[in-house]
Scaffold this motif. Structure first.
Motif, PDB file in Angstrom:
ATOM      1  N   PRO A  97       0.829  -1.205   0.000  1.00  0.00           N
ATOM      2  CA  PRO A  97       0.000   0.000   0.000  1.00  0.00           C
ATOM      3  C   PRO A  97       0.864   1.256   0.000  1.00  0.00           C
ATOM      4  O   PRO A  97       1.997   1.249   0.493  1.00  0.00           O
ATOM      5  CB  PRO A  97      -0.774  -0.118   1.315  1.00  0.00           C
ATOM      6  CG  PRO A  97       0.130  -0.905   2.209  1.00  0.00           C
ATOM      7  CD  PRO A  97       0.855  -1.877   1.308  1.00  0.00           C
TER       8      PRO A  97
ATOM      9  N   ALA B  20       1.811   4.327   1.684  1.00  0.00           N
ATOM     10  CA  ALA B  20       1.699   4.815   3.054  1.00  0.00           C
ATOM     11  C   ALA B  20       1.374   6.304   3.078  1.00  0.00           C
ATOM     12  O   ALA B  20       0.538   6.760   3.870  1.00  0.00           O
ATOM     13  CB  ALA B  20       2.994   4.547   3.815  1.00  0.00           C
TER      14      ALA B  20
ATOM     15  N   TYR C 121      -1.643   5.729   7.829  1.00  0.00           N
ATOM     16  CA  TYR C 121      -1.231   4.897   8.948  1.00  0.00           C
ATOM     17  C   TYR C 121      -1.151   5.758  10.205  1.00  0.00           C
ATOM     18  O   TYR C 121      -1.240   6.997  10.149  1.00  0.00           O
ATOM     19  CB  TYR C 121       0.137   4.264   8.662  1.00  0.00           C
ATOM     20  CG  TYR C 121       1.234   5.280   8.368  1.00  0.00           C
ATOM     21  CD1 TYR C 121       2.093   5.712   9.368  1.00  0.00           C
ATOM     22  CD2 TYR C 121       1.400   5.809   7.091  1.00  0.00           C
ATOM     23  CE1 TYR C 121       3.081   6.649   9.118  1.00  0.00           C
ATOM     24  CE2 TYR C 121       2.387   6.740   6.827  1.00  0.00           C
ATOM     25  CZ  TYR C 121       3.225   7.165   7.839  1.00  0.00           C
ATOM     26  OH  TYR C 121       4.197   8.095   7.582  1.00  0.00           O
TER      27      TYR C 121
ATOM     28  N   ASP D 143      -6.038   2.807  11.886  1.00  0.00           N
ATOM     29  CA  ASP D 143      -4.739   2.535  11.291  1.00  0.00           C
ATOM     30  C   ASP D 143      -4.973   1.635  10.079  1.00  0.00           C
ATOM     31  O   ASP D 143      -4.866   0.410  10.151  1.00  0.00           O
ATOM     32  CB  ASP D 143      -3.824   1.857  12.308  1.00  0.00           C
ATOM     33  CG  ASP D 143      -2.411   1.647  11.770  1.00  0.00           C
ATOM     34  OD1 ASP D 143      -2.179   1.934  10.585  1.00  0.00           O
ATOM     35  OD2 ASP D 143      -1.554   1.174  12.547  1.00  0.00           O
TER      36      ASP D 143
ATOM     37  N   MET E 186      -3.362   1.102   7.290  1.00  0.00           N
ATOM     38  CA  MET E 186      -2.236   0.294   6.822  1.00  0.00           C
ATOM     39  C   MET E 186      -1.918  -0.821   7.809  1.00  0.00           C
ATOM     40  O   MET E 186      -1.606  -1.947   7.414  1.00  0.00           O
ATOM     41  CB  MET E 186      -1.012   1.186   6.600  1.00  0.00           C
ATOM     42  CG  MET E 186       0.059   0.543   5.767  1.00  0.00           C
ATOM     43  SD  MET E 186       1.321   1.708   5.208  1.00  0.00           S
ATOM     44  CE  MET E 186       2.312   1.851   6.692  1.00  0.00           C
TER      45      MET E 186
ATOM     46  N   GLU F  91      -1.643  -4.889   7.247  1.00  0.00           N
ATOM     47  CA  GLU F  91      -0.430  -5.629   7.599  1.00  0.00           C
ATOM     48  C   GLU F  91      -0.778  -6.858   8.431  1.00  0.00           C
ATOM     49  O   GLU F  91      -0.240  -7.953   8.199  1.00  0.00           O
ATOM     50  CB  GLU F  91       0.527  -4.707   8.356  1.00  0.00           C
ATOM     51  CG  GLU F  91       1.908  -5.303   8.591  1.00  0.00           C
ATOM     52  CD  GLU F  91       1.980  -6.196   9.819  1.00  0.00           C
ATOM     53  OE1 GLU F  91       2.827  -7.120   9.831  1.00  0.00           O
ATOM     54  OE2 GLU F  91       1.190  -5.982  10.759  1.00  0.00           O
TER      55      GLU F  91
ATOM     56  N   ALA G 276       5.632  -1.311   1.776  1.00  0.00           N
ATOM     57  CA  ALA G 276       5.083   0.042   1.885  1.00  0.00           C
ATOM     58  C   ALA G 276       5.808   0.968   0.924  1.00  0.00           C
ATOM     59  O   ALA G 276       6.963   0.736   0.562  1.00  0.00           O
ATOM     60  CB  ALA G 276       5.210   0.567   3.314  1.00  0.00           C
TER      61      ALA G 276
ATOM     62  N   TYR H 211       6.080  -0.828  11.180  1.00  0.00           N
ATOM     63  CA  TYR H 211       5.407  -1.801  10.320  1.00  0.00           C
ATOM     64  C   TYR H 211       6.343  -2.849   9.719  1.00  0.00           C
ATOM     65  O   TYR H 211       5.869  -3.820   9.131  1.00  0.00           O
ATOM     66  CB  TYR H 211       4.642  -1.075   9.204  1.00  0.00           C
ATOM     67  CG  TYR H 211       3.595  -0.144   9.754  1.00  0.00           C
ATOM     68  CD1 TYR H 211       2.346  -0.615  10.154  1.00  0.00           C
ATOM     69  CD2 TYR H 211       3.867   1.205   9.943  1.00  0.00           C
ATOM     70  CE1 TYR H 211       1.384   0.228  10.694  1.00  0.00           C
ATOM     71  CE2 TYR H 211       2.915   2.064  10.486  1.00  0.00           C
ATOM     72  CZ  TYR H 211       1.686   1.568  10.860  1.00  0.00           C
ATOM     73  OH  TYR H 211       0.739   2.418  11.403  1.00  0.00           O
TER      74      TYR H 211
END
Length: 494
Positions: free
Chosen positions: A122, A124, A133, A150, A152, A156, A168, A235
């Motif tokens: 994705p 970010a 995020y 969140d 993102m 994840e 990302a 992440y």
């Protein structure tokens, strides 16, 4: 929250301590010891995701935030007619409308798994400056504003449950100039702009590819570095992608710092990671080259990536996306893999978090093809040559708008274990395939192949082809095989 400059400096002190103490330092000489991850080279197919505030107007393309402030542009006029004057409704006013009410990370992850993706990336933060995020560096993020989730991080988690590597991308550096046109008339982008403002810094645009433009300030670049490192820390992406403007000379020292930090952190985790870059932003061999909306004409001795999209006009969702066909994308995938590359295919979700039906349809058709033919793709290696046939591939970026017209003579090769795979990009109606590269010739003439062929089968079909090898090539004949997608011949070698 918003980090002050002092907060950023404290964070970057910790970043630089990791650089000092790790196996990589911030020099090209040190970074040249980097090795491309084995998992990445085997993956071959990933999903890119452009989703953000720009999916609300869904007009033009994902550069809406820039173009809506260019007087006289289609986006400028559309914005005035739809939302009113820019001074009363600017780009920032899309934030409360961005609620992602139908976003389901589990559904996304399952779709990508069904599509056969082996990594997912994705965006970010896009050029518009809105983080998808949770961030402590800027309040303008999806956790503190808009959907207050969140987004993102949820993806994840869902990908991890399916053992799909999470990646990302950051397009933050282009934010230096991206909103600058809003200062040219009475809009909501007004001086003074300081760190912490959504539009900051909105500097003058000298041309989106002008590397001689005035350099971004030290304050901006330190903020950029902190944002990138925060994504790494929170992440742990397996691949980190950068868009083109990191090519600017002012970015070089910060790129080296980021790469050293990222690679050192990965060493701490025991993980194999990669960075994607365009043009010559990184020293060759220190990261993985990405070709945007294009590919190489010939096989390469190094691993590389194509990033492209299901639509030709936009990376993000618009109401009038011009879609490619699943057939053309599968052909591109096969061609790219035969040349030592991997394909990162983008989809653009709607503002509410749903993936458009056409995007979904394309992904599922690719997944269906890969379930049958994946052994010719996943984990495969290049053969002595990438392929044969009359159709030429235009080399370079932004060459994917025109669909290529492949013929039954256009064949691409890969190797996996003891098998050579010959993928016929347009299977002939008469069922007769002629592979010139596999001609039976005198080995002393050093042909591409002089080995022994034990057997030939076709992936996904019970019918065994009648085959023979002559001085002009390997001939395979079928009577029942028909397909509107590429067909793979599995050739067993001795």
């Amino acid at each position: 929250m918003n980090f002050s400059r002092e907060d950023v400096e404290v964070y970057l002190q910790a970043v630089r301590r990791v650089i000092r103490e790790g196996p990589f330092d911030a020099t090209w000489d040190s970074l040249s010891q980097y090795q491309v991850p084995n998992w990445y080279q085997k993956a071959k197919f990933g999903i890119f995701i452009h989703w953000g505030l720009y999916s609300i107007p869904a007009f033009g393309n994902e550069w809406y935030s820039r173009n809506m402030y260019i007087q006289g542009s289609p986006e400028f006029e559309h914005h005035r007619k739809t939302y009113g004057e820019h001074k009363t409704f600017g780009y920032k006013d899309f934030i409360p409308q961005f609620q992602a009410t139908n976003y389901d990370a589990e559904e996304w992850a399952q779709l990508f798994a069904d599509a056969g993706a082996r990594y997912v990336m994705p965006v970010a933060e896009h050029h518009d400056g809105f983080q998808m995020y949770r961030s402590d560096i800027s309040a303008f993020n999806a956790y503190d504003m808009g959907p207050k989730r969140d987004l993102m991080g949820e993806l994840e988690t869902s990908l991890s449950e399916r053992s799909i590597p999470f990646c990302a991308s950051s397009h933050r550096i282009e934010h230096w100039f991206f909103m600058g046109h809003g200062k040219e008339f009475d809009s909501d982008i007004k001086e003074p702009l300081t760190r912490g403002d959504f539009y900051w810094p909105a500097e003058k645009e000298y041309g989106t590819h002008d590397l001689n433009a005035p350099a971004p300030s030290e304050e901006f670049m330190e903020d950029w570095l902190a944002r990138c490192c925060e994504i790494v820390d929170n992440y742990r992406p397996k691949v980190f992608y950068f868009d083109w403007w990191i090519q600017h000379p002012a970015a070089k020292p910060y790129l080296r710092e980021f790469a050293a930090y990222y690679y050192n952190r990965a060493a701490e985790w025991g993980a194999e990671v990669a960075i994607n870059y365009k043009h010559d932003a990184f020293m060759f061999g220190t990261a993985v080259l990405d070709i945007e909306r294009g590919q190489f004409a010939e096989q390469k001795p190094y691993f590389w990536q194509t990033c492209t999209s299901v639509a030709t006009n936009s990376w993000g969702y618009t109401e009038n996306n011009h879609y490619k066909t699943s057939y053309s994308l599968i052909c591109d995938l096969v061609d790219i893999v035969s040349k030592n590359g991997t394909m990162l295919l983008n989809v653009g979700p709607k503002a509410d978090g749903t993936i458009p039906d056409q995007d979904r349809h394309i992904l599922l058709e690719i997944g269906e093809w890969l379930r049958v033919n994946g052994e010719a793709i996943y984990g495969s290696k290049v053969w002595r040559q990438a392929g044969e046939g009359p159709t030429t591939i235009e080399e370079g970026q932004f060459t994917d708008a025109e669909q290529k017209q492949f013929t039954s003579e256009d064949i691409r090769f890969t190797v996996n274990g003891s098998y050579l795979y010959a993928t016929v990009l347009q299977y002939p109606e008469d069922g007769l395939v002629h592979i010139k590269s596999l001609a039976d010739q005198d080995a002393s003439k050093l042909p591409h192949f002089s080995g022994i062929i034990k057997d030939v089968t076709i992936l996904g079909y019970e019918e065994k082809p009648v085959w023979k090898r002559t001085s002009s090539g390997l001939q395979c004949k079928t009577t029942q095989v028909q397909s509107d997608k590429p067909v793979v011949l599995k050739i067993e070698l001795d």
